[in-house]
Motif scaffolding. Structure first.
Motif, PDB file in Angstrom:
ATOM      1  N   GLY A   1       0.818  -1.212   0.000  1.00  0.00           N
ATOM      2  CA  GLY A   1       0.000   0.000   0.000  1.00  0.00           C
ATOM      3  C   GLY A   1       0.848   1.257   0.000  1.00  0.00           C
ATOM      4  O   GLY A   1       0.588   2.201  -0.761  1.00  0.00           O
ATOM      5  N   ALA A   2       1.866   1.286   0.864  1.00  0.00           N
ATOM      6  CA  ALA A   2       2.755   2.449   0.914  1.00  0.00           C
ATOM      7  C   ALA A   2       3.513   2.605  -0.400  1.00  0.00           C
ATOM      8  O   ALA A   2       3.693   3.719  -0.899  1.00  0.00           O
ATOM      9  CB  ALA A   2       3.738   2.301   2.079  1.00  0.00           C
TER      10      ALA A   2
ATOM     11  N   TRP B   1       4.175   4.083 -12.659  1.00  0.00           N
ATOM     12  CA  TRP B   1       2.761   3.701 -12.692  1.00  0.00           C
ATOM     13  C   TRP B   1       2.603   2.221 -13.020  1.00  0.00           C
ATOM     14  O   TRP B   1       1.708   1.556 -12.482  1.00  0.00           O
ATOM     15  CB  TRP B   1       2.019   4.565 -13.705  1.00  0.00           C
ATOM     16  CG  TRP B   1       1.793   5.972 -13.220  1.00  0.00           C
ATOM     17  CD1 TRP B   1       1.824   6.401 -11.929  1.00  0.00           C
ATOM     18  CD2 TRP B   1       1.511   7.115 -14.020  1.00  0.00           C
ATOM     19  NE1 TRP B   1       1.585   7.756 -11.875  1.00  0.00           N
ATOM     20  CE2 TRP B   1       1.380   8.218 -13.132  1.00  0.00           C
ATOM     21  CE3 TRP B   1       1.359   7.335 -15.386  1.00  0.00           C
ATOM     22  CZ2 TRP B   1       1.101   9.505 -13.582  1.00  0.00           C
ATOM     23  CZ3 TRP B   1       1.073   8.619 -15.841  1.00  0.00           C
ATOM     24  CH2 TRP B   1       0.944   9.689 -14.946  1.00  0.00           C
ATOM     25  N   GLY B   2       3.451   1.713 -13.900  1.00  0.00           N
ATOM     26  CA  GLY B   2       3.387   0.293 -14.228  1.00  0.00           C
ATOM     27  C   GLY B   2       3.727  -0.571 -13.021  1.00  0.00           C
ATOM     28  O   GLY B   2       3.075  -1.593 -12.764  1.00  0.00           O
ATOM     29  N   THR B   3       4.738  -0.158 -12.260  1.00  0.00           N
ATOM     30  CA  THR B   3       5.113  -0.900 -11.055  1.00  0.00           C
ATOM     31  C   THR B   3       3.991  -0.846 -10.025  1.00  0.00           C
ATOM     32  O   THR B   3       3.667  -1.855  -9.381  1.00  0.00           O
ATOM     33  CB  THR B   3       6.402  -0.321 -10.449  1.00  0.00           C
ATOM     34  OG1 THR B   3       7.453  -0.363 -11.421  1.00  0.00           O
ATOM     35  CG2 THR B   3       6.823  -1.106  -9.217  1.00  0.00           C
ATOM     36  N   ALA B   4       3.380   0.339  -9.867  1.00  0.00           N
ATOM     37  CA  ALA B   4       2.272   0.481  -8.923  1.00  0.00           C
ATOM     38  C   ALA B   4       1.097  -0.407  -9.313  1.00  0.00           C
ATOM     39  O   ALA B   4       0.482  -1.067  -8.464  1.00  0.00           O
ATOM     40  CB  ALA B   4       1.830   1.943  -8.851  1.00  0.00           C
ATOM     41  N   ALA B   5       0.787  -0.450 -10.623  1.00  0.00           N
ATOM     42  CA  ALA B   5      -0.311  -1.299 -11.095  1.00  0.00           C
ATOM     43  C   ALA B   5      -0.004  -2.770 -10.846  1.00  0.00           C
ATOM     44  O   ALA B   5      -0.880  -3.554 -10.456  1.00  0.00           O
ATOM     45  CB  ALA B   5      -0.556  -1.052 -12.587  1.00  0.00           C
TER      46      ALA B   5
ATOM     47  N   PHE C   1       3.375   5.845  -2.936  1.00  0.00           N
ATOM     48  CA  PHE C   1       4.623   6.538  -3.222  1.00  0.00           C
ATOM     49  C   PHE C   1       4.923   6.555  -4.721  1.00  0.00           C
ATOM     50  O   PHE C   1       5.241   7.595  -5.300  1.00  0.00           O
ATOM     51  CB  PHE C   1       5.763   5.871  -2.460  1.00  0.00           C
ATOM     52  CG  PHE C   1       7.111   6.472  -2.732  1.00  0.00           C
ATOM     53  CD1 PHE C   1       7.449   7.704  -2.214  1.00  0.00           C
ATOM     54  CD2 PHE C   1       8.034   5.794  -3.508  1.00  0.00           C
ATOM     55  CE1 PHE C   1       8.694   8.263  -2.469  1.00  0.00           C
ATOM     56  CE2 PHE C   1       9.280   6.337  -3.762  1.00  0.00           C
ATOM     57  CZ  PHE C   1       9.611   7.577  -3.237  1.00  0.00           C
ATOM     58  N   LEU C   2       4.795   5.402  -5.368  1.00  0.00           N
ATOM     59  CA  LEU C   2       5.099   5.303  -6.798  1.00  0.00           C
ATOM     60  C   LEU C   2       4.108   6.106  -7.636  1.00  0.00           C
ATOM     61  O   LEU C   2       4.476   6.706  -8.644  1.00  0.00           O
ATOM     62  CB  LEU C   2       5.081   3.840  -7.228  1.00  0.00           C
ATOM     63  CG  LEU C   2       6.216   2.962  -6.663  1.00  0.00           C
ATOM     64  CD1 LEU C   2       5.962   1.500  -6.988  1.00  0.00           C
ATOM     65  CD2 LEU C   2       7.563   3.404  -7.192  1.00  0.00           C
TER      66      LEU C   2
ATOM     67  N   ALA D   1      16.327   9.432  -0.815  1.00  0.00           N
ATOM     68  CA  ALA D   1      16.984   8.160  -1.111  1.00  0.00           C
ATOM     69  C   ALA D   1      16.448   7.048  -0.223  1.00  0.00           C
ATOM     70  O   ALA D   1      16.227   5.920  -0.688  1.00  0.00           O
ATOM     71  CB  ALA D   1      18.495   8.306  -0.930  1.00  0.00           C
ATOM     72  N   LEU D   2      16.202   7.343   1.044  1.00  0.00           N
ATOM     73  CA  LEU D   2      15.643   6.336   1.951  1.00  0.00           C
ATOM     74  C   LEU D   2      14.225   5.954   1.543  1.00  0.00           C
ATOM     75  O   LEU D   2      13.838   4.785   1.647  1.00  0.00           O
ATOM     76  CB  LEU D   2      15.650   6.861   3.393  1.00  0.00           C
ATOM     77  CG  LEU D   2      17.022   6.978   4.063  1.00  0.00           C
ATOM     78  CD1 LEU D   2      16.880   7.580   5.449  1.00  0.00           C
ATOM     79  CD2 LEU D   2      17.709   5.619   4.130  1.00  0.00           C
ATOM     80  N   ALA D   3      13.458   6.943   1.086  1.00  0.00           N
ATOM     81  CA  ALA D   3      12.097   6.647   0.645  1.00  0.00           C
ATOM     82  C   ALA D   3      12.104   5.707  -0.550  1.00  0.00           C
ATOM     83  O   ALA D   3      11.334   4.735  -0.601  1.00  0.00           O
ATOM     84  CB  ALA D   3      11.363   7.951   0.300  1.00  0.00           C
ATOM     85  N   PHE D   4      12.972   5.974  -1.525  1.00  0.00           N
ATOM     86  CA  PHE D   4      13.055   5.102  -2.699  1.00  0.00           C
ATOM     87  C   PHE D   4      13.582   3.720  -2.338  1.00  0.00           C
ATOM     88  O   PHE D   4      13.292   2.743  -3.031  1.00  0.00           O
ATOM     89  CB  PHE D   4      13.944   5.741  -3.768  1.00  0.00           C
ATOM     90  CG  PHE D   4      13.233   6.752  -4.613  1.00  0.00           C
ATOM     91  CD1 PHE D   4      12.394   6.348  -5.641  1.00  0.00           C
ATOM     92  CD2 PHE D   4      13.385   8.102  -4.374  1.00  0.00           C
ATOM     93  CE1 PHE D   4      11.728   7.283  -6.418  1.00  0.00           C
ATOM     94  CE2 PHE D   4      12.719   9.040  -5.142  1.00  0.00           C
ATOM     95  CZ  PHE D   4      11.883   8.627  -6.168  1.00  0.00           C
ATOM     96  N   SER D   5      14.351   3.641  -1.269  1.00  0.00           N
ATOM     97  CA  SER D   5      14.921   2.358  -0.855  1.00  0.00           C
ATOM     98  C   SER D   5      13.974   1.550   0.016  1.00  0.00           C
ATOM     99  O   SER D   5      13.862   0.326  -0.136  1.00  0.00           O
ATOM    100  CB  SER D   5      16.233   2.598  -0.090  1.00  0.00           C
ATOM    101  OG  SER D   5      17.171   3.287  -0.886  1.00  0.00           O
TER     102      SER D   5
END
Length: 208
Positions: free
Chosen positions: A77-78, A197-201, A82-83, A121-125
């Motif tokens: 969900g998070a 968006w593709g990753t989120a989907a 985020f994505l 960077a921490l958020a993306f990680s």
């Protein structure tokens, strides 16, 4: 810790094979390099964040049987939120491109601070469920096959992450010094938006 070269190499190869795909974390490092903003701080933060996840997997999470369903759902969900937001930001940049070199300054916005660079960077990680599944769960589970030498396997995996981000940082630094094309920035932002968006989907689909 029992350090053996074959086990170390196995961890190194697995880590590199998982991290080399251009995902959200790698795309963020590339963009920071092209923007000339806190690139090496971002590289160091991403590498350390991966080391934390790998250590968590090798030393504990794998032995507990992986992530619980509730924790997995919360991470998904998070990650989707985020994505989706980051994809929208990239899409807005695609529609309204700015000057390629240091775009945030040219657009009148304040440059990113060191604290903002670390938090980004921490958020993306850590807000990317794939990072948890690839590092903490997959690498951690694979380490169990090496018994007492699993720490050597984990060290190899951590080394692979450090090597990759250093190479990616050098590539981003090199590109940032040589590429000054508005078309390139539009293409990068468009590709990032579609990828996010593709990753989120895909994450949403994995819940059903």
């Amino acid at each position: 810790m029992t350090l053996t070269f074959p086990t170390f190499s196995a961890g190194l190869v697995l880590s590199l094979s998982l991290i080399m795909a251009i995902g959200p974390q790698n795309a963020h490092v590339l963009r920071m390099g092209l923007q000339r903003q806190h690139l090496w701080l971002t590289v160091a933060t991403c590498a350390l964040a991966d080391i934390v996840l790998i250590s968590l997997g090798v030393l504990g999470l794998a032995q507990l049987g992986g992530l619980s369903d509730k924790l997995h759902g919360a991470l998904v969900g998070a990650g989707v939120l985020f994505l989706s937001v980051y994809g929208w930001q990239a899409f807005r940049r695609f529609l309204n491109p700015t000057t390629p070199v240091m775009p945030s300054r040219e657009a009148g916005a304040a440059p990113m601070s060191r604290r903002q660079a670390v938090l980004s960077a921490l958020a993306f990680s850590w807000l990317n469920p794939h990072a948890w599944l690839d590092t903490a769960v997959l690498i951690g589970s694979a380490s169990l096959a090496y018994g007492p030498a699993r720490e050597s396997f984990g060290l190899g995996a951590a080394t692979g992450s450090v090597v990759w981000f250093l190479v990616l940082g050098v590539a981003a630094f090199w590109l940032g010094r040589r590429l000054n094309s508005l078309r390139l920035w539009r293409a990068l932002d468009g590709a990032v938006a579609l990828m996010m968006w593709g990753t989120a989907a895909g994450l949403v689909a994995s819940l059903f």
